[in-house]
Design a protein around this motif. Structure first.
Motif, PDB file in Angstrom:
ATOM      1  N   LYS A 236     -14.811 -30.403 104.737  1.00 33.56           N
ATOM      2  CA  LYS A 236     -13.653 -30.243 105.613  1.00 33.56           C
ATOM      3  C   LYS A 236     -12.560 -31.235 105.269  1.00 33.56           C
ATOM      4  O   LYS A 236     -11.383 -30.913 105.289  1.00 33.56           O
ATOM      5  N   SER A 237     -12.939 -32.453 104.953  1.00 32.09           N
ATOM      6  CA  SER A 237     -11.943 -33.463 104.611  1.00 32.09           C
ATOM      7  C   SER A 237     -12.630 -34.642 103.938  1.00 32.09           C
ATOM      8  O   SER A 237     -13.852 -34.791 104.001  1.00 32.09           O
ATOM      9  N   LYS A 238     -11.820 -35.469 103.299  1.00 35.53           N
ATOM     10  CA  LYS A 238     -12.327 -36.677 102.673  1.00 35.53           C
ATOM     11  C   LYS A 238     -11.270 -37.763 102.837  1.00 35.53           C
ATOM     12  O   LYS A 238     -10.093 -37.513 102.630  1.00 35.53           O
ATOM     13  N   VAL A 239     -11.710 -38.963 103.218  1.00 34.53           N
ATOM     14  CA  VAL A 239     -10.787 -40.064 103.471  1.00 34.53           C
ATOM     15  C   VAL A 239     -10.748 -40.979 102.259  1.00 34.53           C
ATOM     16  O   VAL A 239     -11.785 -41.346 101.704  1.00 34.53           O
ATOM     17  N   TYR A 240      -9.534 -41.330 101.821  1.00 33.30           N
ATOM     18  CA  TYR A 240      -9.340 -42.220 100.688  1.00 33.30           C
ATOM     19  C   TYR A 240      -8.555 -43.451 101.117  1.00 33.30           C
ATOM     20  O   TYR A 240      -7.678 -43.375 101.974  1.00 33.30           O
ATOM     21  N   GLU A 241      -8.886 -44.584 100.491  1.00 35.88           N
ATOM     22  CA  GLU A 241      -8.147 -45.819 100.707  1.00 35.88           C
ATOM     23  C   GLU A 241      -7.349 -46.128  99.439  1.00 35.88           C
ATOM     24  O   GLU A 241      -7.847 -45.966  98.329  1.00 35.88           O
ATOM     25  N   SER A 242      -6.115 -46.549  99.607  1.00 36.13           N
ATOM     26  CA  SER A 242      -5.292 -46.934  98.458  1.00 36.13           C
ATOM     27  C   SER A 242      -4.414 -48.109  98.848  1.00 36.13           C
ATOM     28  O   SER A 242      -4.421 -48.561 100.000  1.00 36.13           O
ATOM     29  N   ASN A 243      -3.649 -48.601  97.887  1.00 34.37           N
ATOM     30  CA  ASN A 243      -2.756 -49.738  98.153  1.00 34.37           C
ATOM     31  C   ASN A 243      -1.679 -49.392  99.170  1.00 34.37           C
ATOM     32  O   ASN A 243      -1.144 -50.265  99.855  1.00 34.37           O
ATOM     33  N   THR A 244      -1.358 -48.107  99.240  1.00 29.41           N
ATOM     34  CA  THR A 244      -0.291 -47.678 100.157  1.00 29.41           C
ATOM     35  C   THR A 244      -0.811 -47.283 101.534  1.00 29.41           C
ATOM     36  O   THR A 244      -0.032 -46.961 102.417  1.00 29.41           O
ATOM     37  N   GLY A 245      -2.131 -47.289 101.678  1.00 34.20           N
ATOM     38  CA  GLY A 245      -2.678 -46.955 102.988  1.00 34.20           C
ATOM     39  C   GLY A 245      -3.889 -46.035 102.917  1.00 34.20           C
ATOM     40  O   GLY A 245      -4.485 -45.838 101.865  1.00 34.20           O
ATOM     41  N   ARG A 246      -4.192 -45.454 104.028  1.00 36.39           N
ATOM     42  CA  ARG A 246      -5.377 -44.612 104.185  1.00 36.39           C
ATOM     43  C   ARG A 246      -4.912 -43.183 104.466  1.00 36.39           C
ATOM     44  O   ARG A 246      -4.040 -42.962 105.296  1.00 36.39           O
ATOM     45  N   TYR A 247      -5.490 -42.222 103.755  1.00 35.56           N
ATOM     46  CA  TYR A 247      -5.065 -40.842 103.991  1.00 35.56           C
ATOM     47  C   TYR A 247      -6.247 -39.888 103.837  1.00 35.56           C
ATOM     48  O   TYR A 247      -7.257 -40.215 103.217  1.00 35.56           O
ATOM     49  N   VAL A 248      -6.105 -38.726 104.423  1.00 33.24           N
ATOM     50  CA  VAL A 248      -7.148 -37.708 104.392  1.00 33.24           C
ATOM     51  C   VAL A 248      -6.794 -36.680 103.332  1.00 33.24           C
ATOM     52  O   VAL A 248      -5.682 -36.139 103.327  1.00 33.24           O
ATOM     53  N   TYR A 249      -7.742 -36.425 102.437  1.00 30.37           N
ATOM     54  CA  TYR A 249      -7.516 -35.484 101.342  1.00 30.37           C
ATOM     55  C   TYR A 249      -7.744 -34.064 101.828  1.00 30.37           C
ATOM     56  O   TYR A 249      -8.194 -33.821 102.937  1.00 30.37           O
ATOM     57  N   LYS A 250      -7.487 -33.099 100.957  1.00 30.49           N
ATOM     58  CA  LYS A 250      -7.526 -31.682 101.289  1.00 30.49           C
ATOM     59  C   LYS A 250      -8.939 -31.194 101.614  1.00 30.49           C
ATOM     60  O   LYS A 250      -9.941 -31.809 101.266  1.00 30.49           O
ATOM     61  N   ILE A 251      -9.019 -30.059 102.258  1.00 31.46           N
ATOM     62  CA  ILE A 251     -10.279 -29.353 102.456  1.00 31.46           C
ATOM     63  C   ILE A 251     -10.736 -28.802 101.112  1.00 31.46           C
ATOM     64  O   ILE A 251      -9.933 -28.345 100.301  1.00 31.46           O
ATOM     65  N   TYR A 252     -12.054 -28.870 100.870  1.00 27.52           N
ATOM     66  CA  TYR A 252     -12.602 -28.357  99.610  1.00 27.52           C
ATOM     67  C   TYR A 252     -13.311 -27.035  99.861  1.00 27.52           C
ATOM     68  O   TYR A 252     -14.270 -26.960 100.623  1.00 27.52           O
ATOM     69  N   ASP A 253     -12.830 -25.975  99.188  1.00 24.44           N
ATOM     70  CA  ASP A 253     -13.458 -24.657  99.238  1.00 24.44           C
ATOM     71  C   ASP A 253     -14.088 -24.379  97.884  1.00 24.44           C
ATOM     72  O   ASP A 253     -13.357 -24.217  96.889  1.00 24.44           O
ATOM     73  N   PRO A 254     -15.412 -24.299  97.798  1.00 28.53           N
ATOM     74  CA  PRO A 254     -16.062 -24.096  96.496  1.00 28.53           C
ATOM     75  C   PRO A 254     -15.597 -22.839  95.771  1.00 28.53           C
ATOM     76  O   PRO A 254     -15.453 -22.851  94.546  1.00 28.53           O
ATOM     77  N   GLU A 255     -15.344 -21.751  96.535  1.00 27.29           N
ATOM     78  CA  GLU A 255     -14.964 -20.508  95.864  1.00 27.29           C
ATOM     79  C   GLU A 255     -13.598 -20.623  95.180  1.00 27.29           C
ATOM     80  O   GLU A 255     -13.334 -19.954  94.175  1.00 27.29           O
ATOM     81  N   VAL A 256     -12.714 -21.484  95.714  1.00 27.46           N
ATOM     82  CA  VAL A 256     -11.408 -21.702  95.083  1.00 27.46           C
ATOM     83  C   VAL A 256     -11.589 -22.437  93.753  1.00 27.46           C
ATOM     84  O   VAL A 256     -11.024 -22.053  92.717  1.00 27.46           O
ATOM     85  N   SER A 257     -12.392 -23.500  93.777  1.00 30.23           N
ATOM     86  CA  SER A 257     -12.656 -24.242  92.540  1.00 30.23           C
ATOM     87  C   SER A 257     -13.390 -23.380  91.525  1.00 30.23           C
ATOM     88  O   SER A 257     -13.133 -23.475  90.312  1.00 30.23           O
ATOM     89  N   LEU A 258     -14.293 -22.528  91.991  1.00 32.39           N
ATOM     90  CA  LEU A 258     -15.010 -21.632  91.086  1.00 32.39           C
ATOM     91  C   LEU A 258     -14.039 -20.650  90.429  1.00 32.39           C
ATOM     92  O   LEU A 258     -14.108 -20.404  89.220  1.00 32.39           O
ATOM     93  N   ALA A 259     -13.109 -20.099  91.221  1.00 31.45           N
ATOM     94  CA  ALA A 259     -12.119 -19.172  90.671  1.00 31.45           C
ATOM     95  C   ALA A 259     -11.270 -19.853  89.607  1.00 31.45           C
ATOM     96  O   ALA A 259     -10.988 -19.270  88.550  1.00 31.45           O
ATOM     97  N   GLN A 260     -10.858 -21.086  89.853  1.00 36.96           N
ATOM     98  CA  GLN A 260     -10.038 -21.799  88.874  1.00 36.96           C
ATOM     99  C   GLN A 260     -10.824 -22.116  87.607  1.00 36.96           C
ATOM    100  O   GLN A 260     -10.307 -21.974  86.491  1.00 36.96           O
ATOM    101  N   SER A 261     -12.063 -22.538  87.752  1.00 34.09           N
ATOM    102  CA  SER A 261     -12.881 -22.865  86.586  1.00 34.09           C
ATOM    103  C   SER A 261     -13.178 -21.618  85.761  1.00 34.09           C
ATOM    104  O   SER A 261     -13.140 -21.658  84.523  1.00 34.09           O
ATOM    105  N   LEU A 262     -13.469 -20.510  86.428  1.00 37.46           N
ATOM    106  CA  LEU A 262     -13.710 -19.259  85.706  1.00 37.46           C
ATOM    107  C   LEU A 262     -12.443 -18.793  85.003  1.00 37.46           C
ATOM    108  O   LEU A 262     -12.494 -18.253  83.885  1.00 37.46           O
ATOM    109  N   ALA A 263     -11.289 -18.988  85.640  1.00 39.06           N
ATOM    110  CA  ALA A 263     -10.016 -18.624  85.012  1.00 39.06           C
ATOM    111  C   ALA A 263      -9.794 -19.431  83.736  1.00 39.06           C
ATOM    112  O   ALA A 263      -9.340 -18.894  82.715  1.00 39.06           O
TER     113      ALA A 263
END
Length: 347
Positions: free
Chosen positions: A216-243
């Motif tokens: 659903k989400s992933k939290v990252y820490e950086s020098n500029t602050g803390r932010y929540v990364y995008k939702i991960y959908d496996p089927e989207v990544s699979l479509a891109q890798s197959l492409a």
């Protein structure tokens, strides 16, 4: 490769205008240019100029010149049908929920059979880590969603169904591929760890690795602050890798969407990547999938990644919304995919 700081070259058409007024080229293209400006708020002149510059560079090659001239005509004429296509697809989405007659039901049954056959083949090419019935159905659902997303994505799977040269390895218990491959070399030629990737395309082994667990989400820490990364959908990544694998199998050019000796489409795609990068750099809002592709370090990695955004967005948003977003944010990339890549899948 053309850059933002290159000198402006006076093209033959411009010289003719200075001497004689309106040229035959301008007279023949005025209508299509007016239509393009009406439907898209994109300056096509820079793309036309790039193609004309290429025309001058390769004047000694008559066959390539003819291809270039045909491409210029198609690009100017086919922008308008792209909008019409999006509109038609939207209407099709609406009508698909309405009652169907007997002939349409028969057609639907045929489509379902084609889908099931394709998905069955893709499942036969897939290895699931610590497999069970639940995981099998989950991965099957990935392929079904990709197939149903768009005629373009179903064509992609059908191509792989016919070729059967790819092996897909899925870990349904993780959102990354660290349990499948520990260390690898990225498209940016960097040695890295499997934890860094949701999915990875190994061109030389003809393998696609996928972390099949959604996030659903992933939290990252950086020098500029803390932010929540995008939702991960496996089927989207699979479509891109197959492409990306499809590009590799079709064009035999390390995953780039053009053949090694195809100067025309290499220059054209280079121009598309550059314009998309400039749009992002100017602060224009683009989808996260586009942003990720353009955030790759090397130009080669950006080339390979950007073309896979087209099927990725169609799977992420569905045909109607995906086409609208692609038309708005990357119309020339969408046109390149429709006009150059899709025909190759069917040939």
């Amino acid at each position: 490769m053309a850059g933002a700081g290159d000198a402006v070259e006076i093209l033959p058409v411009e010289e003719a205008v200075a001497r004689d007024g309106v040229t035959e080229i301008e007279e023949g293209s005025r209508d299509s240019t007016d239509e393009l400006r009406h439907y898209l708020s994109i300056n096509f002149a820079s793309l036309q100029g790039e193609i004309n510059a290429l025309h001058r560079e390769i004047t000694s090659r008559d066959i390539l010149l003819r291809k270039l001239e045909e491409s210029v005509t198609r690009l100017s004429e086919d922008i308008i049908p792209l909008k019409d296509y999006v509109t038609a697809k939207m209407q099709e989405e609406v009508h698909s929920d309405q009652a169907r007659n007997g002939d349409q039901e028969t057609e639907e049954e045929e489509n379902n059979r084609a889908q099931n056959r394709c998905v069955d083949v893709m499942m036969s090419l897939t290895e699931i880590r610590e497999n069970n019935e639940e995981k099998t159905q989950k991965v099957r659902g990935f392929y079904e969603k990709i197939y149903k997303a768009s005629p373009f994505t179903s064509r992609m799977l059908t191509f792989l169904e016919r070729n059967r040269g790819v092996k897909v390895i899925v870990d349904c218990d993780s959102s990354n591929i660290s349990n499948l491959v520990r260390r690898l070399v990225s498209l940016d030629a960097a040695k890295t760890h499997g934890t860094e990737f949701h999915a990875f395309t190994d061109f030389f082994q003809c393998k696609v690795y996928l972390g099949g667990k959604a996030e659903k989400s992933k939290v990252y820490e950086s020098n500029t602050g803390r932010y929540v990364y995008k939702i991960y959908d496996p089927e989207v990544s699979l479509a891109q890798s197959l492409a990306q694998m499809v590009m590799y199998l079709i064009f035999n050019n390390r995953g780039c969407p053009y053949a090694c000796d195809d100067e025309l489409y290499e220059k054209l795609y280079e121009k598309i990547v550059l314009e998309t990068s400039q749009k992002k750099s100017s602060g224009t809002s683009v989808d996260q999938l586009i942003n990720d592709a353009l955030s790759m370090t090397s130009y080669f990695a950006r080339e390979v990644s950007l073309i896979s955004v087209v099927p990725g967005m169609l799977v992420k948003y569905g045909s109607k919304e995906g086409m609208s977003k692609l038309q708005e944010q990357m119309p020339f990339l969408m046109l390149f995919f429709m006009q150059h890549v899709i025909p190759k899948m069917g040939s």
